[in-house]
Design a protein around this motif. Structure first.
Motif, PDB file in Angstrom:
ATOM      1  N   THR A 178       6.878   4.329   6.070  1.00  0.00           N
ATOM      2  CA  THR A 178       6.472   3.079   6.721  1.00  0.00           C
ATOM      3  C   THR A 178       6.118   2.060   5.641  1.00  0.00           C
ATOM      4  N   LEU A 179       5.927   0.824   6.066  1.00  0.00           N
ATOM      5  CA  LEU A 179       5.356  -0.194   5.190  1.00  0.00           C
ATOM      6  C   LEU A 179       3.943  -0.425   5.703  1.00  0.00           C
ATOM      7  N   PRO A 180       2.967   0.320   5.168  1.00  0.00           N
ATOM      8  CA  PRO A 180       1.624   0.375   5.764  1.00  0.00           C
ATOM      9  C   PRO A 180       0.912  -0.964   5.895  1.00  0.00           C
ATOM     10  N   HIS A 181       1.144  -1.872   4.954  1.00  0.00           N
ATOM     11  CA  HIS A 181       0.363  -3.116   4.951  1.00  0.00           C
ATOM     12  C   HIS A 181       1.276  -4.286   4.608  1.00  0.00           C
ATOM     13  N   VAL A 182       1.800  -4.974   5.626  1.00  0.00           N
ATOM     14  CA  VAL A 182       2.751  -6.063   5.415  1.00  0.00           C
ATOM     15  C   VAL A 182       2.001  -7.382   5.241  1.00  0.00           C
ATOM     16  N   ASP A 209       0.820  -1.217   0.000  1.00  0.00           N
ATOM     17  CA  ASP A 209       0.000   0.000   0.000  1.00  0.00           C
ATOM     18  C   ASP A 209       0.855   1.270   0.000  1.00  0.00           C
ATOM     19  N   ILE A 210       1.933   1.263  -0.764  1.00  0.00           N
ATOM     20  CA  ILE A 210       2.786   2.438  -0.910  1.00  0.00           C
ATOM     21  C   ILE A 210       2.334   3.192  -2.162  1.00  0.00           C
ATOM     22  N   THR A 211       1.799   4.377  -1.981  1.00  0.00           N
ATOM     23  CA  THR A 211       1.263   5.161  -3.093  1.00  0.00           C
ATOM     24  C   THR A 211       2.322   6.095  -3.666  1.00  0.00           C
ATOM     25  N   ALA A 212       2.011   6.703  -4.809  1.00  0.00           N
ATOM     26  CA  ALA A 212       2.987   7.521  -5.534  1.00  0.00           C
ATOM     27  C   ALA A 212       3.500   8.702  -4.727  1.00  0.00           C
ATOM     28  N   ASP A 213       2.691   9.232  -3.798  1.00  0.00           N
ATOM     29  CA  ASP A 213       3.098  10.409  -3.030  1.00  0.00           C
ATOM     30  C   ASP A 213       3.865  10.062  -1.752  1.00  0.00           C
ATOM     31  N   MET A 214       4.078   8.784  -1.472  1.00  0.00           N
ATOM     32  CA  MET A 214       4.742   8.351  -0.234  1.00  0.00           C
ATOM     33  C   MET A 214       6.243   8.168  -0.469  1.00  0.00           C
ATOM     34  N   THR A 215       6.951   9.307  -0.646  1.00  0.00           N
ATOM     35  CA  THR A 215       8.384   9.263  -0.959  1.00  0.00           C
ATOM     36  C   THR A 215       9.184   8.559   0.134  1.00  0.00           C
ATOM     37  N   GLY A 216       8.888   8.848   1.390  1.00  0.00           N
ATOM     38  CA  GLY A 216       9.598   8.222   2.498  1.00  0.00           C
ATOM     39  C   GLY A 216       9.447   6.712   2.506  1.00  0.00           C
ATOM     40  N   SER A 217       8.247   6.238   2.234  1.00  0.00           N
ATOM     41  CA  SER A 217       7.997   4.797   2.214  1.00  0.00           C
ATOM     42  C   SER A 217       8.716   4.124   1.055  1.00  0.00           C
ATOM     43  N   GLY A 265      22.108   1.131   1.077  1.00  0.00           N
ATOM     44  CA  GLY A 265      20.760   0.832   1.544  1.00  0.00           C
ATOM     45  C   GLY A 265      20.439   1.546   2.842  1.00  0.00           C
ATOM     46  N   ALA A 266      21.408   1.548   3.770  1.00  0.00           N
ATOM     47  CA  ALA A 266      21.203   2.246   5.045  1.00  0.00           C
ATOM     48  C   ALA A 266      20.981   3.741   4.818  1.00  0.00           C
ATOM     49  N   LEU A 267      21.689   4.300   3.839  1.00  0.00           N
ATOM     50  CA  LEU A 267      21.535   5.724   3.526  1.00  0.00           C
ATOM     51  C   LEU A 267      20.202   6.028   2.843  1.00  0.00           C
ATOM     52  N   LEU A 268      19.492   5.002   2.434  1.00  0.00           N
ATOM     53  CA  LEU A 268      18.130   5.167   1.942  1.00  0.00           C
ATOM     54  C   LEU A 268      17.118   4.987   3.077  1.00  0.00           C
ATOM     55  N   VAL A 269      17.413   4.063   4.000  1.00  0.00           N
ATOM     56  CA  VAL A 269      16.503   3.795   5.119  1.00  0.00           C
ATOM     57  C   VAL A 269      16.377   5.014   6.028  1.00  0.00           C
ATOM     58  N   VAL A 270      17.500   5.632   6.376  1.00  0.00           N
ATOM     59  CA  VAL A 270      17.494   6.742   7.338  1.00  0.00           C
ATOM     60  C   VAL A 270      16.632   7.916   6.875  1.00  0.00           C
ATOM     61  N   PRO A 271      16.873   8.476   5.666  1.00  0.00           N
ATOM     62  CA  PRO A 271      15.990   9.568   5.223  1.00  0.00           C
ATOM     63  C   PRO A 271      14.561   9.102   5.003  1.00  0.00           C
ATOM     64  N   GLY A 272      14.398   7.824   4.633  1.00  0.00           N
ATOM     65  CA  GLY A 272      13.049   7.295   4.474  1.00  0.00           C
ATOM     66  C   GLY A 272      12.270   7.370   5.776  1.00  0.00           C
TER      67      GLY A 272
END
Length: 310
Positions: free
Chosen positions: A226-230, A39-47, A213-220
């Protein structure tokens, strides 16, 4: 003369390069399917950055763990020990281009573009790397054949913007980000031999994916990602993407260190063909006529560049 390794033997090099390209082509539908399932939509840059970061961080950890188990050296090579700071900055630049900036742009661009369109547009990196390799490496000479092949390949990319209003038009967040991603990939490919001069390329690949990958996780996370629906299906898509990164980057980066760059990089022109077809099959996207034209032109470009090679 030193004995050729399996990665330098023409048949095996072609098989490994094909395998990496084939796997990367499947990343396009798996990413979009993963977005939908989580459930990651186009506007959810952090996710999107979090999703990408988890993929590459785990992939990097896997590669580094295998490197440790196989007793590979994690130290700088002798020639790089005299300039540790310079070598560290070089590896950091490689990490940013190969993973962090590369895939931040890729994931954002893919969520604003059709998978099939993005796959073909991303083939820009292939032809840019072929030309860059000619400028920087003696083993890759610029010939008329390569120039013609690259020109035809670029023509395939430009054909994406042909057609009426319904065929899609250029957008910064879609096509623009995919082009930025392609350029990052090309320059990272150019730097791979420099990585191999400083550290074991297997270890360097692991660091690039893990730290990148870690440098992507932190700003994310900072952006509220979040991962809204696992779900189990979502985790399956994520695991497939981790496997694609682990196998694809390991094979590709090793091949670049011991073969002419253009000879290996040109196989990545298969990625748009695989990506376009799998996106249409898996995502029920309409296969527009311009995709067939673009894929044909890029394939002809590959053939012309490789024609006559021993």
């Amino acid at each position: 003369m030193s004995k050729q390794t399996i990665f330098q033997r023409p048949l095996w090099a072609a098989l490994f390069a094909f395998t990496a390209a084939f796997l990367w082509g499947w990343a396009y539908p798996f990413i979009k399917l993963g977005f939908d399932e989580f459930d990651i939509t186009a506007d959810m840059t952090g996710s999107k950055m979090l999703f990408a970061g988890i993929r590459f961080f785990i992939s990097g950890v896997i590669i580094l763990s295998i490197a440790k188990l196989t007793h590979r050296s994690f130290s700088y090579k002798e020639d790089a020990r005299d300039s540790v700071l310079t070598s560290s900055l070089f590896l950091l630049a490689f990490t940013l281009l190969n993973t962090t900036l590369h895939y931040a742009a890729f994931y954002i661009g893919l969520s604003h573009s059709q998978g099939s369109r993005a796959a073909i547009l991303n083939s820009l990196s292939v032809f840019v790397l072929v030309l860059l390799a000619c400028a920087f490496f003696k083993s890759d000479k610029l010939t008329l054949r390569k120039m013609v092949g690259c020109a035809i390949g670029f023509g395939g990319i430009l054909s994406l913007n042909l057609g009426g209003e319904g065929s899609g038009s250029f957008t910064f967040l879609g096509d623009g980000m995919i082009i930025l991603n392609a350029l990052c990939g090309a320059f990272a490919g150019l730097m791979t031999r420099g990585v191999n001069k400083r550290v074991d390329v297997f270890v360097g690949t692991g660091y690039s994916l893990g730290v990148g990958g870690a440098l992507l996780v932190v700003p994310g996370l900072i952006l509220g990602g979040t991962l809204p629906h696992v779900t189990l299906l979502g985790l399956f898509y994520l695991l497939m993407l981790i496997a694609i990164s682990t196998i694809g980057f390991t094979l590709y980066n090793k091949l670049l260190t011991c073969n002419p760059v253009g000879k290996i990089a040109i196989w990545n022109s298969l990625i748009p063909v695989v990506g376009a077809v799998t996106s249409c099959l898996c995502l029920a996207e309409e296969f527009q006529w311009k995709y067939a034209v673009a894929a044909t032109l890029t394939t002809v470009g590959i053939y012309i560049i490789n024609k006559g090679k021993k």
